[in-house]
Scaffold this active site. Structure first.
Site, PDB file in Angstrom:
ATOM      1  N   GLU A 263       0.895  -1.159   0.000  1.00 22.82           N
ATOM      2  CA  GLU A 263       0.000   0.000   0.000  1.00 22.82           C
ATOM      3  C   GLU A 263       0.926   1.199   0.000  1.00 22.82           C
ATOM      4  O   GLU A 263       1.643   1.446   0.963  1.00 22.82           O
ATOM      5  CB  GLU A 263      -0.881  -0.082   1.246  1.00 22.82           C
ATOM      6  N   CYS A 300      -2.315   7.756   4.914  1.00 21.26           N
ATOM      7  CA  CYS A 300      -2.305   7.362   3.499  1.00 21.26           C
ATOM      8  C   CYS A 300      -3.533   7.908   2.794  1.00 21.26           C
ATOM      9  O   CYS A 300      -3.534   8.077   1.583  1.00 21.26           O
ATOM     10  CB  CYS A 300      -2.204   5.853   3.347  1.00 21.26           C
TER      11      CYS A 300
HETATM   12  P1  NAP Z   1       9.618   3.283   3.748  1.00 22.54           P
HETATM   13  O1  NAP Z   1      10.869   4.035   3.631  1.00 22.54           O
HETATM   14  O2  NAP Z   1       9.045   2.743   2.496  1.00 22.54           O
HETATM   15  O3  NAP Z   1       9.919   2.061   4.752  1.00 22.54           O
HETATM   16  C1  NAP Z   1       8.927   1.099   5.068  1.00 22.54           C
HETATM   17  C2  NAP Z   1       9.614  -0.204   5.442  1.00 22.54           C
HETATM   18  O4  NAP Z   1      10.232  -0.785   4.308  1.00 22.54           O
HETATM   19  C3  NAP Z   1      10.730  -0.032   6.458  1.00 22.54           C
HETATM   20  O5  NAP Z   1      10.733  -1.177   7.286  1.00 22.54           O
HETATM   21  C4  NAP Z   1      11.968  -0.001   5.599  1.00 22.54           C
HETATM   22  O6  NAP Z   1      13.119  -0.475   6.261  1.00 22.54           O
HETATM   23  C5  NAP Z   1      11.611  -0.971   4.505  1.00 22.54           C
HETATM   24  N1  NAP Z   1      12.289  -0.641   3.251  1.00 22.54           N
HETATM   25  C6  NAP Z   1      12.087   0.476   2.497  1.00 22.54           C
HETATM   26  N2  NAP Z   1      12.854   0.432   1.394  1.00 22.54           N
HETATM   27  C7  NAP Z   1      13.539  -0.736   1.453  1.00 22.54           C
HETATM   28  C8  NAP Z   1      14.492  -1.350   0.588  1.00 22.54           C
HETATM   29  N3  NAP Z   1      14.886  -0.772  -0.534  1.00 22.54           N
HETATM   30  N4  NAP Z   1      14.997  -2.532   0.969  1.00 22.54           N
HETATM   31  C9  NAP Z   1      14.596  -3.128   2.116  1.00 22.54           C
HETATM   32  N5  NAP Z   1      13.719  -2.597   2.976  1.00 22.54           N
HETATM   33  C10 NAP Z   1      13.187  -1.414   2.637  1.00 22.54           C
HETATM   34  O7  NAP Z   1       8.474   4.083   4.448  1.00 22.54           O
HETATM   35  P2  NAP Z   1       8.460   4.901   5.838  1.00 22.54           P
HETATM   36  O8  NAP Z   1       9.756   4.802   6.531  1.00 22.54           O
HETATM   37  O9  NAP Z   1       7.291   4.441   6.551  1.00 22.54           O
HETATM   38  O10 NAP Z   1       8.180   6.395   5.433  1.00 22.54           O
HETATM   39  C11 NAP Z   1       8.890   7.055   4.461  1.00 22.54           C
HETATM   40  C12 NAP Z   1       7.920   7.604   3.429  1.00 22.54           C
HETATM   41  O11 NAP Z   1       6.918   6.620   3.116  1.00 22.54           O
HETATM   42  C13 NAP Z   1       7.106   8.789   3.844  1.00 22.54           C
HETATM   43  O12 NAP Z   1       7.771  10.000   3.677  1.00 22.54           O
HETATM   44  C14 NAP Z   1       5.896   8.672   2.944  1.00 22.54           C
HETATM   45  O13 NAP Z   1       6.162   9.257   1.701  1.00 22.54           O
HETATM   46  C15 NAP Z   1       5.705   7.223   2.753  1.00 22.54           C
HETATM   47  N6  NAP Z   1       4.633   6.613   3.550  1.00 22.54           N
HETATM   48  C16 NAP Z   1       3.466   6.353   2.937  1.00 22.54           C
HETATM   49  C17 NAP Z   1       2.454   5.733   3.625  1.00 22.54           C
HETATM   50  C18 NAP Z   1       1.169   5.392   2.970  1.00 22.54           C
HETATM   51  O14 NAP Z   1       0.265   5.019   3.670  1.00 22.54           O
HETATM   52  N7  NAP Z   1       1.045   5.453   1.669  1.00 22.54           N
HETATM   53  C19 NAP Z   1       2.609   5.378   4.953  1.00 22.54           C
HETATM   54  C20 NAP Z   1       3.827   5.659   5.576  1.00 22.54           C
HETATM   55  C21 NAP Z   1       4.821   6.261   4.837  1.00 22.54           C
HETATM   56  P3  NAP Z   1      14.155   0.572   6.891  1.00 22.54           P
HETATM   57  O15 NAP Z   1      13.419   1.206   8.027  1.00 22.54           O
HETATM   58  O16 NAP Z   1      15.263  -0.311   7.315  1.00 22.54           O
HETATM   59  O17 NAP Z   1      14.507   1.523   5.833  1.00 22.54           O
END
Ligand code: NAP
Length: 506
Positions: A263, A300
């Site tokens: 999502e 989201c």
């Molecule tokens: P994220 O960076 O996508 O991380 C979510 C999870 O995925 C974390 O456990 C992260 O691990 C892991 N992950 C991300 N990229 C990875 C990769 N290339 N390889 C392995 N694991 C990976 O999201 P976030 O930290 O929750 O928030 C960052 C951004 O996500 C926000 O600024 C926003 O834009 C978006 N977000 C969107 C929603 C939505 O509902 N659509 C919700 C929350 C956040 P690590 O922590 O080790 O990096």
């Protein structure tokens, strides 16, 4: 009850310390050390999950229902400590954490009653027709079966309801699938105490220990090893488009590709139809401002874009939104990284051609204030960057010259979690013309409401075409989300003594 995290992973019933640690970065309160996850720990957890599947996947539905209810009870038994550490780590107010805890336990209990009812099995029976000509028909029965161990990525913005014991975990456990959670680095202590609650429920219900494991993060290799592990059969994820897409691609590249239920991003457009804007434009502006800035816009379903038809009524709507947003104080964001991404995203939107700043703000390190921008529809239509999500309290008003241009804007959106119509009776014709476009774009279409606040129930769809989700046939909220972790199996001519119990009474 005070809670001091020990910082270990929970793997198949054992709390295991890693060789290295990372330090949590709470918004307030003490920081703690947590063990960094490794691919070896992921492997241990996945092997234990597979072993557990051979018994857990075949438990009676009633046993799993009681297990889910026991998890809910164990979470409630730790309520105060969960609220305290959850609020410290995420910066979200305690009242929000309390509400989210209620949503989490309600969700677990909803899945308990859902599997007791048994409709989710979608049982079908085509009885044998031995005398059919030219060929007899065999006895055919079908039902949904659990698929095996599931990987769940805790979400940063819902430390409870979309994390360790959140919707993905509840749906998978209800289906009969063991779960390996990759904890989110933004709230490792919250993950630990919720894992403790699940651990206690496993012991009380005598469930196999490998049915649940928590591997903390601290290193990207953890998530990558998890989605690539051959014993994992599907992934539940809520997070960024970039992170989700990277993990989705890894799932697709496996020797055995598996579904990745991600999502990801959504701007949740709202279409402000002319009669509604004329009748209550100022109210709509104030209500939009409240919805947009709730929880620092970190939902989201945050409605980031409002599409209006230009004129004095639309101007009053925009001015009311601007005035209400300008009164908002700073709000703490979930992580430093999310706050930095918000500031950078707002700056990038403001720099696009044709974009007018209505409200710009200064953001301190981890604090967000609202931004509001306006752009004419032709500029928006010509620039895809303006349709991308900026996670936080940022609003963009797209001004169309007439209903036809509003329709062209609607057609140009990427996939969305939600799309909203604000309308009066006199807007019905235009709403009817927009609906086929909106239902093709979004998982949920609303009238006269705001999309934040996602009801957990049978009819909910929290998904949509890419990039809202990576699988448009699925939802990550509501009872239908269990279907992600099931697959249909047909049983041909199997005698009752061999058939699964759930199919014998058909
Ligand atoms: P994220 O960076 O996508 O991380 C979510 C999870 O995925 C974390 O456990 C992260 O691990 C892991 N992950 C991300 N990229 C990875 C990769 N290339 N390889 C392995 N694991 C990976 O999201 P976030 O930290 O929750 O928030 C960052 C951004 O996500 C926000 O600024 C926003 O834009 C978006 N977000 C969107 C929603 C939505 O509902 N659509 C919700 C929350 C956040 P690590 O922590 O080790 O990096």
């Amino acid at each position: 009850m005070t809670f001091t995290p020990h910082g270990k992973h929970l793997i198949a019933g054992e709390w295991i310390a890693g060789e290295t640690t990372f330090r949590s970065e709470p918004a307030h309160g003490p920081a703690y050390d947590f063990s960094v996850g490794t691919p070896d720990l992921v492997n241990l957890a996945c092997e234990a999950a597979e072993e557990a599947f051979w018994s857990y996947g075949y438990t009676p539905r009633e046993d799993r229902a009681v297990f889910l209810e026991t998890i809910a009870g164990e979470i409630e038994a730790r309520a105060e400590a969960i609220t305290t550490i959850g609020s410290q780590e995420s910066g979200l107010p305690e009242a929000r954490l309390q509400g989210e805890r209620g949503r989490t336990t309600d969700q677990l209990r909803l899945f308990a009653s859902h599997i007791r009812a048994g409709d989710y099995l979608d049982r079908r029976h085509d009885p044998a027709l031995p005398d059919r000509q030219p060929l007899p028909r065999p006895d055919l029965r079908m039902m949904q079966r659990p698929i095996g161990p599931i990987a769940v990525f805790g979400a940063s913005n819902f430390p409870l309801a979309f994390s360790t014991a959140g919707g993905d975990t509840a749906a998978a456990l209800a289906a009969g699938c063991p779960v390996v959670v990759k904890g989110h680095g933004a709230h490792p202590g919250t993950a630990e105490i919720v894992a403790e609650a699940i651990h206690a429920a496993i012991a009380k219900c005598a469930m196999p220990k490998g049915v649940f494991s928590l591997v903390q993060g601290g290193d990207r290799s953890v998530g990558q090893a998890l989605v690539q592990h051959p014993l994992i059969k599907a992934v539940g994820f809520t997070g960024s488009l970039a992170g989700g897409r990277a993990l989705f691609d890894l799932c697709a590249q496996r020797p055995e590709p598996i579904p990745f239920f991600g999502e990801l991003g959504s701007v949740n457009p709202m279409f402000m139809l002319p009669e509604a804007v004329a009748a209550r434009g100022k109210d709509l502006g104030r209500s939009w401002a409240a919805s947009l800035s709730m929880g620092a816009g970190q939902f989201c379903t945050n409605p980031g874009i409002a599409v209006v038809i230009g004129g004095t009524d639309a101007d009053a709507f925009v001015e009311a939104a601007r005035a209400a947003l300008s009164e908002q104080g700073p709000q703490v964001m979930l992580t430093d990284g999310i706050a930095e991404a918000y500031s950078a995203g707002a700056k990038a939107i403001g720099a696009q051609s044709g974009v007018q700043d209505l409200l710009t703000s200064m953001c301190d390190r981890r604090e967000a204030r609202p931004f509001l921008f306006k752009v004419a529809a032709p500029d928006w239509l010509g620039n895809h960057a303006l349709s991308e999500e900026v996670f936080g309290p940022l609003g963009l008003v797209v001004v169309a010259k007439d209903a036809a241009e509003m329709g062209r804007v609607a057609r140009s959106f990427d996939g969305q979690l939600t799309a909203t119509l604000h309308m009066e009776a006199g807007d019905t014709d235009l709403a009817r013309r927009l609906l086929p476009v909106l239902e093709r774009k979004a998982g949920r279409v609303l009238a006269n409401g705001f999309p934040t606040g996602v009801e957990v129930c049978d009819s909910m769809v929290h998904g949509g075409p890419y990039p809202a989700s990576t699988n448009f046939g699925a939802t990550s909220v509501g009872t239908l989300s269990i279907r992600r972790f099931l697959r249909p199996v047909c049983y041909q001519n199997l005698p009752d003594g061999v058939l699964p119990d759930d199919l014998v009474q058909l």
